[in-house]
Every structure is written in C-alpha cells, then in structure tokens.
Design a protein around this motif. Structure first.
Motif, mmCIF file in Angstrom:
data_model
loop_
_atom_site.group_PDB
_atom_site.id
_atom_site.type_symbol
_atom_site.label_atom_id
_atom_site.label_comp_id
_atom_site.label_asym_id
_atom_site.label_seq_id
_atom_site.Cartn_x
_atom_site.Cartn_y
_atom_site.Cartn_z
ATOM 1 N N ASN A 88 96.764 33.720 23.274
ATOM 2 C CA ASN A 88 95.996 33.675 22.028
ATOM 3 C C ASN A 88 96.847 33.271 20.829
ATOM 4 N N THR A 144 94.205 26.259 31.770
ATOM 5 C CA THR A 144 94.243 27.648 31.295
ATOM 6 C C THR A 144 94.205 27.686 29.766
ATOM 7 N N GLN A 192 90.710 26.896 28.708
ATOM 8 C CA GLN A 192 89.850 28.066 28.925
ATOM 9 C C GLN A 192 90.006 29.076 27.791
ATOM 10 N N ALA A 193 91.234 29.294 27.337
ATOM 11 C CA ALA A 193 91.481 30.243 26.245
ATOM 12 C C ALA A 193 90.858 29.737 24.950
ATOM 13 N N ALA A 246 88.250 27.727 24.750
ATOM 14 C CA ALA A 246 86.798 27.845 24.935
ATOM 15 C C ALA A 246 86.329 29.276 24.687
ATOM 16 N N LYS A 247 87.040 30.229 25.234
ATOM 17 C CA LYS A 247 86.682 31.641 25.042
ATOM 18 C C LYS A 247 86.723 32.005 23.556
ATOM 19 N N SER A 248 87.761 31.562 22.874
ATOM 20 C CA SER A 248 87.900 31.843 21.448
ATOM 21 C C SER A 248 86.770 31.230 20.623
ATOM 22 N N GLU A 253 80.560 30.593 26.743
ATOM 23 C CA GLU A 253 80.326 31.644 27.733
ATOM 24 C C GLU A 253 80.333 31.135 29.159
ATOM 25 N N GLU A 273 81.644 29.033 32.555
ATOM 26 C CA GLU A 273 82.946 28.902 33.192
ATOM 27 C C GLU A 273 83.560 27.549 32.828
ATOM 28 N N TYR A 275 81.160 21.412 26.468
ATOM 29 C CA TYR A 275 80.776 22.793 26.202
ATOM 30 C C TYR A 275 80.340 22.908 24.747
ATOM 31 N N THR A 299 79.886 25.211 21.368
ATOM 32 C CA THR A 299 80.627 26.338 20.818
ATOM 33 C C THR A 299 79.769 27.079 19.809
#
Length: 140
Positions: free
Chosen positions: A12, A40, A43-44, A46-48, A52, A54, A66, A68
C-alpha cells in the motif's frame, strides 16, 4: 526517480505514492522479471480504487477493464506476445484515450517512446525481487 522497498504487506505504500503522484489519466509501464509482482501491484491498485471483481493477468485476452469507485477506469494490459507493430495493427492504441490508469505489462521501449512522443502521461515502475520484498523504482 523514487525508490520504495516494500513487502507484500507494505505494498500500500507504493499504491499511495502512485495515487498521490500520478495524474488521473496515466499509462504505467510495469517492468520486471516473470513473477516479479506486476499483476500483484495492479491488484493492490484495483483494491484501493474500489474494484470488487477479481483482477487477473490478461495474458490471453491482452486487456482487462475495471470500473472504479470514482468512475474512472483501470485498464490492465499484458503485451508479452505483441511487438509494437502488432499492437498498432490491433487498434489497441486507441484504448489509451479512455479515462483512467492504464497498467501495461511487457510493453516495449518503442511503444513507450511513441506514447511519450504523442503527449501521453507515461510512468514506469521497475520491480526487482528481493528475498522477502520488492524494490519499486518509479519514474514519473
């Protein structure tokens, strides 16, 4: 250039740096050996950004898109099998017109130089594996 050493748990720190430094529309070339952590990091990010679904490497599809939480897009490309000429022939260049961040794995130096030459915001994140962490060298 900014250099950040981070374990998976500290990833992060890299995401926060990118979010506070990159413009809202940017192309980010992710560079590193196989399994260095390019997907990876995506992915981090995207999560931030509130994605939601995968997030997987677009190895066979070439591109994943994706939405946001802020309404901009997050686009993830794997150009491992494509050279610059093939990329242009497929019309993928036009995808960079879409609003958001475009994360490019295995992009060529030729493509990067072309994108910079036509005025896109292009950044590079070089990822180097260490025993229990990664070194992220970020050029914006």
């Amino acid at each position: 250039m900014k250099e950040i050493s981070a374990s998976l748990e500290e990833l992060n720190n890299v995401v926060t740096y990118l979010e506070t430094t990159l413009p809202s529309n940017a192309i980010v070339f992710l560079r590193g050996d196989l399994a260095a952590g390019k997907t990876t990091l995506t992915q981090a990010i995207a999560k931030s950004r509130g994605v939601e679904s995968e997030v997987t490497s677009p190895t066979f599809s070439l591109q994943q898109c994706y939405g946001t939480k802020d309404g901009s897009g997050l686009y993830h490309y794997d150009l491992y099998r494509l050279d610059h000429e093939e990329f242009m022939q497929l019309g993928l260049f036009e995808e960079f017109e879409k609003q958001g961040w475009h994360m490019v794995e295995w992009g060529s130096d030729e493509l990067k130089a072309f994108l910079e030459g036509v005025g896109y915001n292009v950044a590079t994140v070089d990822i180097e594996s260490q025993e229990n962490s990664r070194i992220y060298r970020i050029n914006i």
